[in-house]
Design a protein around this motif. Structure first.
Motif, PDB file in Angstrom:
ATOM      1  N   ALA A   1      -2.788  -8.350  -0.504  1.00 29.53           N
ATOM      2  CA  ALA A   1      -1.828  -8.438  -1.253  1.00 29.53           C
ATOM      3  C   ALA A   1      -2.090  -9.087  -2.831  1.00 29.53           C
ATOM      4  CB  ALA A   1      -0.883  -9.241  -0.761  1.00 29.53           C
TER       5      ALA A   1
ATOM      6  N   GLU B   1       3.641  -6.284   3.583  1.00 26.44           N
ATOM      7  CA  GLU B   1       4.547  -7.402   3.486  1.00 26.44           C
ATOM      8  C   GLU B   1       5.579  -7.464   4.485  1.00 26.44           C
ATOM      9  OE1 GLU B   1       4.574  -8.098  -0.693  1.00 26.44           O
ATOM     10  OE2 GLU B   1       2.998  -9.705  -0.010  1.00 26.44           O
TER      11      GLU B   1
ATOM     12  N   GLU C   1       7.576 -14.617  -0.352  1.00 32.13           N
ATOM     13  CA  GLU C   1       7.477 -13.222  -0.202  1.00 32.13           C
ATOM     14  C   GLU C   1       8.834 -12.478  -0.007  1.00 32.13           C
ATOM     15  OE1 GLU C   1       4.600 -11.805   0.416  1.00 32.13           O
ATOM     16  OE2 GLU C   1       3.306 -13.414   1.150  1.00 32.13           O
TER      17      GLU C   1
HETATM   18 FE   LIG Z   1       3.508 -11.112  -1.008  1.00 33.76          FE
END
Ligand SMILES: [Fe+2]
Ligand SMILES: [Fe+2]
Length: 361
Positions: free
Chosen positions: A112, A189, A219
């Protein structure tokens, strides 16, 4: 201290480099900001936190069950292999299964980090570049946090699992900017959010729960960012381009469901791999668990409009189509609230201790 100390394989055997080709886009228009992205960018700036301060690392963990998870959540729980084990062997399965899972979180977070940095380079709009820059910092913090958790508390780490590696290679080497969003912000994610959520809600150990709650708070913004960008972009693409994206969604979803099973653990512990795999594939609990991993992905895929017949058919076949009715913004708001409540509880405890100290003085 080197991670090699706690790895199950030498890093020189597992490290890898990918030759990606992407178009780096400069944009000289500095005054065209979309309100929703600006709000997200402001949130991203204001909600930065320091893992060394916000998380109480002094908490001890039980070396025999660091996250204090019930054994029923272990993939081979209830199998003849499990039932034959003595207590010592069961402890090893617990430790290794938990270290494997957190290791995959850690490697996914590095993915990420790299993807967010790539978005800064490749996305055409300046407001998206701004937001992605806050995400780069968030992801570095997540890598730092999970790495510290593995080094200091679990003292065991696994290399990246093959299906995650394959997906990362696909995403990072694709030159189209929206594939980075789709693969990372929506699929990886989205899956991670569901997995973090299970630990946040089921782990009895407060450190494991807090780490996942705080990471999820960030997130929630990342998934929202992916959703906003793609929701705006996908109505502009052709049907052929949409088909390509939908095929990728289906292929990646099956890869994550069928192959992300923790074989490395059975291998490492010398357990009969085929028997373990067969048990995990057929166990009713594991089938439910694999479905739950799609709670965040399915509503987002529907929301961004990659909802053609093939995708719907695949999700119906996987038994996860009902998740399409969930509201992705409401789920994100819940994740943010959970972390805020955790902070409020911590402050309350700190104040009570300070007041008690004052009285005893
Ligand atoms: Fe993330
Ligand atoms: Fe992250």
């Amino acid at each position: 201290m080197s991670t090699q100390r706690i790895y199950t394989l030498p890093t020189d055997q597992t490290e890898w480099k990918i030759h990606g080709s992407s178009e780096v886009v400069f944009n000289w228009e500095y005054d065209q900001f979309r309100d929703n992205l600006l709000t997200l960018y402001s949130k991203g700036k204001q909600r930065q936190w320091d893992s060394a301060v916000r998380i109480d690392w002094s908490q001890d963990v039980d070396p025999e069950n660091p996250m204090e998870l019930d054994d029923t959540y272990l993939a081979i729980y209830g199998s003849p292999i499990w039932d034959r084990m003595n207590d010592r062997e069961k402890v090893e399965v617990r430790r290794h299964a938990q270290a494997w899972q957190i290791s995959q979180f850690l490697h996914g977070e590095q993915g990420a980090l790299i993807c967010a940095a790539k978005i800064v380079e490749t996305v055409p709009d300046v407001d998206s570049k701004f937001y992605a820059a806050t995400q780069v910092m968030d992801e570095a913090r997540h890598v730092e946090t999970y790495a510290r958790y593995l080094h200091d508390k679990l003292e065991l780490a696994y290399p990246v699992a093959e299906p995650l590696k394959l997906l990362l290679i696909d995403i990072v080497s694709d030159s189209r900017w929206d594939f980075t969003y789709l693969g990372m912000q929506v699929l990886i994610e989205g899956l991670a959010l569901a997995a973090f959520g299970l630990i946040r809600d089921l782990a009895q150990n407060p450190l494991a729960s807090a780490i996942n709650a705080y990471v999820m708070q960030d997130e929630a913004r990342h998934v929202a960012f992916g959703r906003l960008a793609l929701k705006e972009f996908y109505p502009q693409i052709t049907q052929a381009e949409r088909d390509e994206r939908e095929d990728f969604v289906i292929q990646a979803s099956y890869l994550m469901r069928d192959r992300f099973r923790g074989e490395q653990v059975w291998q490492r512990l010398g357990l009969p791999e085929d028997d373990c795999a067969e048990y995990v594939d057929n166990s009713a609990l594991m089938q439910e668990f694999r479905k739950m991993l799609f709670t965040r992905i399915v509503p987002t895929i529907k929301d961004i409009g990659l909802w053609g017949e093939k995708v719907r058919r695949a999700y119906a076949e996987m038994g996860v189509i009902a998740y399409a009715d969930a509201d992705p913004s409401a789920l994100s708001a819940d994740d943010e609230r959970f972390a805020e409540e955790l902070d409020a509880r911590r402050h309350q405890v700190a104040e009570t201790i300070a007041a008690a100290d004052e009285v005893s003085r």
